[in-house]
Design a protein around this motif. Structure first.
Motif, PDB file in Angstrom:
ATOM      1  N   ARG A  46       0.830  -1.210   0.000  1.00  0.00           N
ATOM      2  CA  ARG A  46       0.000   0.000   0.000  1.00  0.00           C
ATOM      3  C   ARG A  46       0.870   1.268   0.000  1.00  0.00           C
ATOM      4  O   ARG A  46       0.599   2.229  -0.722  1.00  0.00           O
ATOM      5  CB  ARG A  46      -0.923   0.026   1.207  1.00  0.00           C
ATOM      6  N   GLU A  47       1.923   1.237   0.787  1.00  0.00           N
ATOM      7  CA  GLU A  47       2.822   2.390   0.843  1.00  0.00           C
ATOM      8  C   GLU A  47       3.523   2.605  -0.494  1.00  0.00           C
ATOM      9  O   GLU A  47       3.706   3.741  -0.939  1.00  0.00           O
ATOM     10  CB  GLU A  47       3.850   2.202   1.960  1.00  0.00           C
ATOM     11  N   GLN A  51       3.330   5.990  -2.762  1.00  0.00           N
ATOM     12  CA  GLN A  51       4.510   6.725  -3.225  1.00  0.00           C
ATOM     13  C   GLN A  51       4.458   6.968  -4.727  1.00  0.00           C
ATOM     14  O   GLN A  51       5.050   7.920  -5.224  1.00  0.00           O
ATOM     15  CB  GLN A  51       5.780   5.965  -2.849  1.00  0.00           C
ATOM     16  N   MET A  52       3.751   6.070  -5.433  1.00  0.00           N
ATOM     17  CA  MET A  52       3.595   6.265  -6.877  1.00  0.00           C
ATOM     18  C   MET A  52       2.423   7.189  -7.192  1.00  0.00           C
ATOM     19  O   MET A  52       2.122   7.438  -8.354  1.00  0.00           O
ATOM     20  CB  MET A  52       3.384   4.913  -7.575  1.00  0.00           C
ATOM     21  N   GLY A  53       1.739   7.666  -6.139  1.00  0.00           N
ATOM     22  CA  GLY A  53       0.641   8.594  -6.348  1.00  0.00           C
ATOM     23  C   GLY A  53      -0.685   7.925  -6.620  1.00  0.00           C
ATOM     24  O   GLY A  53      -1.581   8.529  -7.209  1.00  0.00           O
TER      25      GLY A  53
END
Length: 73
Positions: A46-47, A51-53
């Motif tokens: 999920r993180e 981070q990829m938006g």
């Protein structure tokens, strides 16, 4: 009295046997460790998506986990 070349041969043999046994013991321990503590879990996936938006759906998270499990076996 034992000849010096027998002492060297026994020492080299013991070293080789120890190295091979150590390799297999370490390999088994590491596999067991990775099964108990996988490097990627749902939270880290999920993180990574965040981070990829992107906000991942539950289905996407499950697909990534299934893909990773399939590729590690």
């Amino acid at each position: 009295m034992i000849e010096w070349y027998w002492v060297i041969a026994i020492a080299v043999g013991a070293l080789l046997i120890g190295a091979v046994a150590g390799f297999f013991i370490a390999r088994a321990w590491f596999k067991k460790y990775l099964e108990k503590n996988p490097p990627m879990d749902e939270r880290s996936i999920r993180e990574m998506f965040r981070q990829m938006g992107r906000t991942p759906s539950e289905k996407q998270v499950r697909q990534v986990l299934a893909s990773m499990k399939q590729n590690t076996k």
